[in-house]
Design a protein around this motif. Structure first.
Motif, PDB file in Angstrom:
ATOM      1  N   ASP A  60      -1.350  -0.084   2.680  1.00 24.77           N
ATOM      2  CA  ASP A  60      -0.839   0.008   1.517  1.00 24.77           C
ATOM      3  C   ASP A  60      -1.761  -0.024   0.233  1.00 24.77           C
ATOM      4  OD1 ASP A  60       1.481  -1.203  -0.448  1.00 24.77           O
ATOM      5  OD2 ASP A  60       0.384  -2.945  -0.712  1.00 24.77           O
ATOM      6  N   THR A  88       2.681   4.147   2.459  1.00 25.70           N
ATOM      7  CA  THR A  88       3.335   3.378   1.586  1.00 25.70           C
ATOM      8  C   THR A  88       5.009   2.906   1.822  1.00 25.70           C
ATOM      9  OG1 THR A  88       4.027   5.433   0.357  1.00 25.70           O
ATOM     10  CG2 THR A  88       2.036   4.328  -0.431  1.00 25.70           C
ATOM     11  N   GLU A  99       9.794  -4.500  -2.096  1.00 28.83           N
ATOM     12  CA  GLU A  99       9.330  -3.117  -2.704  1.00 28.83           C
ATOM     13  C   GLU A  99      10.624  -2.195  -2.921  1.00 28.83           C
ATOM     14  OE1 GLU A  99       5.992  -1.480  -1.037  1.00 28.83           O
ATOM     15  OE2 GLU A  99       4.571  -3.018  -1.564  1.00 28.83           O
ATOM     16  N   VAL A 104       7.480   2.409  -4.399  1.00 29.45           N
ATOM     17  CA  VAL A 104       6.876   3.021  -3.485  1.00 29.45           C
ATOM     18  C   VAL A 104       6.563   4.593  -3.714  1.00 29.45           C
ATOM     19  CG1 VAL A 104       7.336   4.191  -1.221  1.00 29.45           C
ATOM     20  CG2 VAL A 104       8.387   2.023  -1.429  1.00 29.45           C
ATOM     21  N   LYS A 107       3.514   3.911  -5.890  1.00 29.14           N
ATOM     22  CA  LYS A 107       2.081   3.588  -4.982  1.00 29.14           C
ATOM     23  C   LYS A 107       2.134   4.939  -4.409  1.00 29.14           C
ATOM     24  CE  LYS A 107       2.898  -0.975  -3.917  1.00 29.14           C
ATOM     25  NZ  LYS A 107       2.557  -1.867  -2.703  1.00 29.14           N
ATOM     26  N   SER A 108       2.994   5.760  -4.267  1.00 29.73           N
ATOM     27  CA  SER A 108       2.775   7.037  -3.603  1.00 29.73           C
ATOM     28  C   SER A 108       1.909   8.210  -4.536  1.00 29.73           C
ATOM     29  CB  SER A 108       3.864   7.849  -3.029  1.00 29.73           C
ATOM     30  OG  SER A 108       4.449   7.042  -2.009  1.00 29.73           O
ATOM     31  N   ALA A 118      -0.401  10.551   1.263  1.00 27.47           N
ATOM     32  CA  ALA A 118       0.635   9.292   1.408  1.00 27.47           C
ATOM     33  C   ALA A 118       1.395   9.366   2.413  1.00 27.47           C
ATOM     34  CB  ALA A 118       1.421   8.981  -0.079  1.00 27.47           C
ATOM     35  N   ILE A 120       4.569   8.169   3.497  1.00 28.63           N
ATOM     36  CA  ILE A 120       5.843   7.320   2.942  1.00 28.63           C
ATOM     37  C   ILE A 120       6.817   7.101   3.952  1.00 28.63           C
ATOM     38  CG2 ILE A 120       7.544   7.631   1.147  1.00 28.63           C
ATOM     39  CD1 ILE A 120       5.813   9.682  -0.235  1.00 28.63           C
TER      40      ILE A 120
END
Length: 246
Positions: A60, A88, A99, A104, A107-108, A118, A120
């Motif tokens: 993460d 993520t 989340e 997400v 964060k990616s 990432a 995902i």
């Protein structure tokens, strides 16, 4: 051709002593596939020093590169520690930390900005599966969690049906294939065939040596994101071998 990827998510498990398991996996990390291990954040730097051809990733990251976010880890920090990837949107993050797809995606994007790939994660719950909502849920999560600018070089998508993670339950091969074909088609609509055709799609959810071969033979499955079976070389190496042979 998409290079196949065997990825292991250690979750909140492992220790310095457990890094010996990565050493034991290294001989099976052939040129035929890519291998990734995502240990807890505190072990990333040490894992990266001994991993050889096995890539190391985080589980993460925060959406910001730095700041007043006690207890969080940025993608920049993971990169500096030797990580090349970060997971993520894992269902446990979505559930335990509420989340959203928007979180997400942020964060990616942060992962990309830091030079990380990432991984995902998306997936439906048992109620959503039984209610016939699987493809609607997958489509919504895919659209909301993958930022604009996704490429084969910066993005891996992992389908992990929430009800199959750690339960021993596995969707049928037809169900796995249906979702993976759908994800490929949705990515093609958004990013075009050339980009979407290069993005690797992983399956995750109770993958083990006994079912890996048939899962890897399923349409548009380019590898696996493995939980518990990635903690020990004796369990993970057969999965790596099955992927290399697929």
């Amino acid at each position: 051709m998409r290079r196949k990827l065997a990825a292991g998510n250690w979750k909140m498990n492992g220790s310095v002593a457990a890094l010996a398991q990565i050493e034991a996996m290294k001989p099976a990390a052939t040129d035929a596939i890519d291998v990734l291990i995502c240990p807890p954040a505190l072990l990333v730097a040490q894992a990266a020093t001994i991993s050889g051809d096995i890539a190391v990733g985080g589980q993460d990251c925060h959406a910001n590169a730095s700041g007043a976010h006690t207890g969080d880890t940025s993608a920049v920090m993971l990169k500096e520690a030797g990580a090349s990837h970060v997971i993520t949107g894992h269902s446990e993050r979505r559930t335990d930390h509420a989340e959203s797809d928007e979180n997400v995606a942020a964060k990616s994007q942060a992962a990309w900005d830091a030079g990380l790939i990432a991984v995902i994660c998306i997936g439906e719950t048992l109620d959503e599966r039984e209610g016939g909502e699987t493809l609607n849920v997958i489509g919504t999560q895919l659209a909301g969690s993958v930022p604009d600018g996704a490429t084969a070089e910066n993005t891996v998508v992992a389908y992990e049906p929430v009800w199959a993670i750690g339960t021993g339950k596995v969707p049928t091969l037809d169900q796995i294939g249906e979702v993976h074909d759908f994800m490929r088609a949705e990515l093609e609509k958004r990013f075009g065939k050339d980009i979407a055709g290069g993005v690797r799609l992983l399956y995750g959810g109770s993958v083990k040596a006994s079912n890996a071969t048939e899962i890897f033979a399923t349409s548009n499955v380019d590898g696996a994101l493995v939980g518990g079976a990635s903690l020990k070389a004796d369990d993970f190496v057969p999965i790596m071998t099955a992927l290399a042979a697929s």
